[in-house]
Write a protein that holds these residues in place. Sequence first.
Motif, short mmCIF file in Angstrom:
data_model
loop_
_atom_site.label_atom_id
_atom_site.label_comp_id
_atom_site.label_asym_id
_atom_site.label_seq_id
_atom_site.Cartn_x
_atom_site.Cartn_y
_atom_site.Cartn_z
N ALA A 940 0.78 -1.28 -0.05
CA ALA A 940 -0.02 0.00 0.18
C ALA A 940 0.91 1.24 0.05
N VAL A 941 1.99 1.38 0.84
CA VAL A 941 2.63 2.43 0.94
C VAL A 941 3.42 2.66 -0.57
N LEU A 943 2.19 1.97 -3.28
CA LEU A 943 1.12 2.33 -4.32
C LEU A 943 0.73 3.57 -4.07
N VAL A 944 0.92 3.98 -2.86
CA VAL A 944 0.27 5.28 -2.76
C VAL A 944 1.45 6.65 -2.87
N ARG A 945 2.54 6.08 -2.29
CA ARG A 945 3.46 7.21 -2.21
C ARG A 945 4.46 6.99 -3.59
N GLY A 946 4.42 5.86 -4.14
CA GLY A 946 5.44 5.85 -5.38
C GLY A 946 6.86 5.45 -5.04
N ARG A 947 7.06 5.29 -3.67
CA ARG A 947 8.48 4.71 -3.19
C ARG A 947 8.16 3.83 -2.11
N ALA A 948 9.22 3.01 -1.93
CA ALA A 948 9.08 1.89 -1.05
C ALA A 948 9.07 2.46 0.40
N GLU A 958 -2.23 10.66 2.57
CA GLU A 958 -1.50 9.48 2.11
C GLU A 958 -1.84 8.51 3.17
N LEU A 959 -1.97 8.63 4.46
CA LEU A 959 -2.41 7.72 5.38
C LEU A 959 -3.86 7.20 5.11
N ALA A 960 -4.61 8.26 4.76
CA ALA A 960 -6.16 7.77 4.19
C ALA A 960 -6.05 7.01 3.20
#
Length: 998
Positions: A940-941, A943-948, A958-960
């Motif tokens: 999920a992180v 996918l959401v942020r674009g970085r590991a 981003e948390l939501a």
Amino acid sequence: MTAPGRRSSTFSRLLRHGFTDPSAAERLLESDELADVRSDPVLLEALGATADPDLALHGLVRLADAQDGHTAQRELLDTLIAAKPLRDRLLGVLGASAALADHLARHPRDWQALVTYEPQDLHPGVEEFERGLAEATDPVSLRVAYRRCLLSIAARDVCGTTDLAQTAAELADLATATLRAALAIARTAAPDDAALCRLAVIAMGKCGGHELNYVSDVDVIFVAEAVDGADERKAVQAATRLAAHMMRICSETTVEGSIWPVDANLRPEGRNGPLVRTLSSHLAYYQRWAKTWEFQALLKARPVAGDLELGEEYVATLAPLVWHAAERENFVADVQKMRRRVVENIPAAEIERELKLGPGGLRDVEFAVQLLQLVHGRADASLRSGTTLDALKALAAGGYVGRVDGAQLDAAYRFLRSMEHRIQLYRLRRTHLVPEDEADQRRIGRSLGLRSDPVAELNREWKRHASVVRRLHEKLFYRPLLDAVAQLAPGEARLSAEAARERLIALGYADPAAALRHLEALASGVTRKAAIQRTLLPVLLGWFADSADPDAGLLNFRKVSDALGKTPWYLRLLRDEGAAAENLARVLSAGRLAPDLLMRAPEAVALLGDGDGGGLEPRGRAHLEQEILAAVGRADGATQAVAAARGVRRRELFRTAAADIVGSYGTETQPAEPDQGALVDTIGGAISDLTVATLAGTLRAVVRDGWGDTLPTRFAIIGMGRFGGHELGYGSDADVLFVHEPREGVDEQEAARAANAVVAEMRRLLQIPSADPPLLVDADLRPEGKSGPLVRTLKSYEAYYRRWSLVWESQALLRAEVVAGDEDLGRRFIELIDPLRYPAEGLGDEAVREIRRLKARMESERLPRGADPTLHAKLGRGGLSDVEWTVQLMQLRQGWAEPGLRTTRTREALGAACAAGLLSGEDAATLDDAWVLASRVRNAVMLVRGRAGDTFPSGGRELAAVGRYLGYGPGHVGDMLDDYRRTTRRARAVVESLFYGA
């Protein structure tokens, strides 16, 4: 008596002209009635041009015989020979319709109705038909006049003077004129009733839609009002008597047969309701009690007889209800259910021959068109036609149906309706079944211009068009976008600037001004592209709003649309292809990774549909390797080859990410994946397979560039860690070992130089800067770690492991698996390490204590400073490392005795340990839940942020977004963190017991 030679010649000519019974035809040509014309070649040729020459000839003999005296007979035959238009019309009708031949035999002078061939005769309307019926004063004379008019319509039809749409419209106009004549007869019979009321006849169904069959019920609704000063109750009673009389005039059978039944069952309450109602009574019923199908029926309502002003008022009053019917709860589902019910009620013996109601039949076209009209016609008045073909044309012009789809449906509908017409024309009977008799099929085929092999061609064309209808019906009638559009509130189906701004604010867009600019850029103008966007956007806005960042979703959609603006299939895919639009909306608003991948490969949008793109099902390792190796083989040099491999990787990473998002978030048509463990396995396996294929392609490119087909040494790549365990995440490195073995006759130093050059070049190529997610190849798990050589021979590995191997290396080797290169060398490497990772009799106590010390040291030293140990997915309490080390300790201790433990996959090994009784089912489930959840958090992180990342984002949006991926709606981020802590706390308790022996 005819000479044998002449008889043989005539017989052959008759066969050539399409007669199926030339002997009988010869006898008819020899009859006295045709004595003056039988040798005329023009007549024989004209008979041969008809649908059924035998039928046409038989009808002509009957008609000639029915003429009153020789003079009348002579007039008929002379005109027939001299006037080609009459000859084509009359013989065409006689060859297509036994019923109209019967009519001509009973009324032998009616053939003269076909003589006129003036332009105004080609496309008559209601007024012309009213003149044709003007002298009818009773039911019998009305039937005769009606058949005379029908004769001229059929003549134009079979001769091709009118097409299907014109013929159907003429039949509807004739029905209109007939209803008016019947009502006039009823009024004349009851002048007192006529004086009390205003009565309007509203045509419904095909008559209302201006597309009537030759033989069909004429559906009507009656509406009445009292004339000034009259009592309303008495007026309605009078109107009811007039309406009932009018229906009997048309429906009853007389010596001249019947016209057609007048059916008033579409009225409010059906046959249980009053035959006639006032306008206010109709309105009250439709406002309070009407069902979905009743509004669908009103699509075709058209005033045709009686008080036309009252009829127009009726249509205008009910129109707003019709065009808001789509807002009713379960509207689309109700219409779909009604269509399925129609098919279910067809007798099994008839379903294959049912031209109208069966799958791929006329109803499939009509229901699909009507559903699209009702959903989109609320905001687009151009769609509000009661005529199927006109409505279909408007839907295609407005972008609601693809041009090709619209053209195919139009062609199929015309063919099937033409078949239906010709079937009914033969006996003038109401039927929609394709006859089984070959002679009937031959006549129908020939009447449609199929002359080479009429029966075979007819069945082939019929099945082809039915197949097209069925496919497009499924595509249009059941597409998810329809239901979503139908659920929009009034006014939302088309976005005015102000309405759009208000809706954007209500939906939670943080920057409605920017969103409006995107909408304007996408949907302004009069192009077809803009029209389709205006259909899509109201629904997409709602789907974007169901994410943590709707603004990003809309921005990403604009970027993709701009990138694919000139691609003809893009918007068509979103409009037509299953859940493609909703899938795209979910993907574009779920975070950065998937949209970033899509921006660099916008054509991958095609994967979101249900068509040839393969959908979101991950491709297997063999398929991926085949595609990448083929791309490498076509490339010019290793750099270009690896770029091609990266292109495939980019597309497949998007496919995997999109499948993950859709599987996690769900859509309206595809619920979220209930088995999150299976989803994690699928994603991990897909990324691991893709990495294998990419490494295989890179290896092939490097070897080909440096050494041609054969490297001086055998070379294999061993996957380690998550890579070997088929558990890679989006941001995972690929842990590997490299092993080689000199080929026979090759110097060891030369082989070592070649192997090291291969590794160096592979790493260089894979590390070329790119906007794609990096593929980092990490060899730190090799003997001696970073201090040891990158590549070793198999003998070197054997020597090292025999003399120097540490317990952590045995543990690392639990996940070793051959992934690329020489398969035989890889197999021998696995045979070499098996005794280390599954030591006989298990681990000694000292080795167990060493593993526990290493784990404790890792926990204290490697957890990032400031990180919350309760929320770190990899190294935190109850996280991935806790579960994996616990499972690996069981593998090291019991793998020699339990074959099920000899696997590189964590969840598979955990299941085997449970089956072997090494831990309870409850403890196994607790560890599994924690491992799956921690894996999903890491995915999920990324996918959401674009970085590991290994811990939850700190930013609220981003948390939501992570919460949304994990199934937590708005306002439930706290619940997500609490649940994560609870799950991992339980797992840590199991780890303390099983791993540390607490």
